[in-house]
Design an enzyme around this catalytic site. Sequence first.
Site, PDB file in Angstrom:
ATOM      1  CG  LEU A 112      35.803 -25.725   6.977  1.00  0.00           C
ATOM      2  CD1 LEU A 112      36.212 -26.731   5.904  1.00  0.00           C
ATOM      3  CD2 LEU A 112      36.969 -25.430   7.915  1.00  0.00           C
ATOM      4  CG  ASP A 169      31.528 -26.533   6.557  1.00  0.00           C
ATOM      5  OD1 ASP A 169      30.936 -25.483   6.260  1.00  0.00           O
ATOM      6  OD2 ASP A 169      32.640 -26.552   7.105  1.00  0.00           O
ATOM      7  CD  GLU A 177      27.121 -29.034  -5.423  1.00  0.00           C
ATOM      8  OE1 GLU A 177      26.312 -28.945  -6.347  1.00  0.00           O
ATOM      9  OE2 GLU A 177      27.849 -28.090  -5.064  1.00  0.00           O
ATOM     10  CG  ASP A 178      31.007 -29.675  -1.104  1.00  0.00           C
ATOM     11  OD1 ASP A 178      31.162 -29.504  -2.321  1.00  0.00           O
ATOM     12  OD2 ASP A 178      30.785 -28.752  -0.301  1.00  0.00           O
ATOM     13  NE  ARG A 235      32.196 -29.990   4.097  1.00  0.00           N
ATOM     14  CZ  ARG A 235      31.451 -29.637   3.054  1.00  0.00           C
ATOM     15  NH1 ARG A 235      31.900 -28.736   2.212  1.00  0.00           N
ATOM     16  NH2 ARG A 235      30.265 -30.163   2.846  1.00  0.00           N
ATOM     17  NE  ARG A 278      38.149 -27.264   1.268  1.00  0.00           N
ATOM     18  CZ  ARG A 278      36.976 -26.836   1.729  1.00  0.00           C
ATOM     19  NH1 ARG A 278      35.892 -27.526   1.469  1.00  0.00           N
ATOM     20  NH2 ARG A 278      36.913 -25.723   2.433  1.00  0.00           N
ATOM     21  CG  HIS A 331      33.949 -26.374  -4.167  1.00  0.00           C
ATOM     22  ND1 HIS A 331      33.154 -26.090  -3.074  1.00  0.00           N
ATOM     23  CD2 HIS A 331      34.740 -27.413  -3.794  1.00  0.00           C
ATOM     24  CE1 HIS A 331      33.458 -26.926  -2.091  1.00  0.00           C
ATOM     25  NE2 HIS A 331      34.419 -27.732  -2.498  1.00  0.00           N
ATOM     26  CB  ILE A 386      30.308 -20.625   6.050  1.00  0.00           C
ATOM     27  CG1 ILE A 386      28.804 -20.846   5.885  1.00  0.00           C
ATOM     28  CG2 ILE A 386      30.642 -20.187   7.465  1.00  0.00           C
ATOM     29  CD1 ILE A 386      28.257 -21.961   6.771  1.00  0.00           C
ATOM     30  CB  CYS A 402      27.054 -26.370  -1.703  1.00  0.00           C
ATOM     31  SG  CYS A 402      26.760 -24.709  -1.202  1.00  0.00           S
TER      32      CYS A 402
HETATM   33  C1  CIR Z   1      33.382 -25.358   2.960  1.00  0.00           C
HETATM   34  O1  CIR Z   1      34.296 -24.536   3.007  1.00  0.00           O
HETATM   35  O2  CIR Z   1      33.566 -26.534   2.687  1.00  0.00           O
HETATM   36  C2  CIR Z   1      31.970 -24.884   3.286  1.00  0.00           C
HETATM   37  N1  CIR Z   1      32.015 -23.863   4.278  1.00  0.00           N
HETATM   38  C3  CIR Z   1      31.269 -24.386   2.043  1.00  0.00           C
HETATM   39  C4  CIR Z   1      31.026 -25.479   1.049  1.00  0.00           C
HETATM   40  C5  CIR Z   1      30.377 -25.002  -0.192  1.00  0.00           C
HETATM   41  N2  CIR Z   1      30.160 -26.098  -1.054  1.00  0.00           N
HETATM   42  C6  CIR Z   1      29.991 -25.996  -2.364  1.00  0.00           C
HETATM   43  O3  CIR Z   1      30.098 -24.924  -2.917  1.00  0.00           O
HETATM   44  N3  CIR Z   1      29.761 -27.106  -3.046  1.00  0.00           N
END
Ligand code: CIR
Length: 258
Positions: A22, A64, A69-70, A89, A134, A165, A244, A250
């Site tokens: 993403l 992704d 981390e997410d 995700r 998010r 974020h 991305i 992350c």
């Molecule tokens: C997203 O848009 O979810 C991923 N392409 C990038 C996530 C980055 N995550 C973060 O900074 N914790």
Amino acid sequence: MRVFDFDAAIVRMPAPSVVNGLRDGDRDDPSHEGVLAEHRAYIAALEAAGVSVEILPPLDAFPDSVFVEDQAFVVPEGAIVLRPGAPTRIGEAAGIAPALRRRFARVLELDEGHADGGDILILPDEILIGLSARTDRAGAERFVALAAELGRTARIVETPRGILHFKTASALVDEETVIATPVLAPCFAGYDVLVTPEGEEAAANLVRVNDRVLVSAAFPRTIDLLAARGLDLVALDTREIAKIDAGLSCMSLRWKAL
Ligand code: CIR
């Protein structure tokens, strides 16, 4: 124990599908090889800082999924499996849960709303969770309750509009110091706030790991700012993951085993 003292981490190998990760806008795709090289160097930097890294296999169904981390929140006392807010995700959470159950005696699950770990910043005295595109209020409120079950105090704040974020734009540097973009700087009353130089806002997504600071090599003025504080810096290439919308925090879940 300082909140950035870590001896364990989980990462996930980037899948070939990472090229479809993403992103906001229509930036070029990253290359799989390029992301792999950045990921390899990141793991080496964690290990050199004293962290033992568990490497999970790639999940090609989730472009992704390298951004672990997410998917979860971890502290020495336990883990919370999150519910990432992007539709592509949300399934990543089920992918990380078995690894967390192997490593933590207590694994809680966010069962309402959505929250991405990128919106959760652990400070020495409290945890901040930023509402964003998010992370919604239901998810943030449930996170605050679950964090309390793990003995942690969390507070809901706002991730400014247009920022992916909360941690895209802020990080803990040491026990008294935070780095933040100008728009997030006012969130950190009581801290010594290093403000990112103009044009280097993305440098705020750095990671303090034990006595080292992992920082993107793309931001020389921020590196000078941090070096002037006598910090032990490791500059890492982030050009591919930046395509991305990702930075250094992350790509791992980090904690100190009890
Ligand atoms: C997203 O848009 O979810 C991923 N392409 C990038 C996530 C980055 N995550 C973060 O900074 N914790």
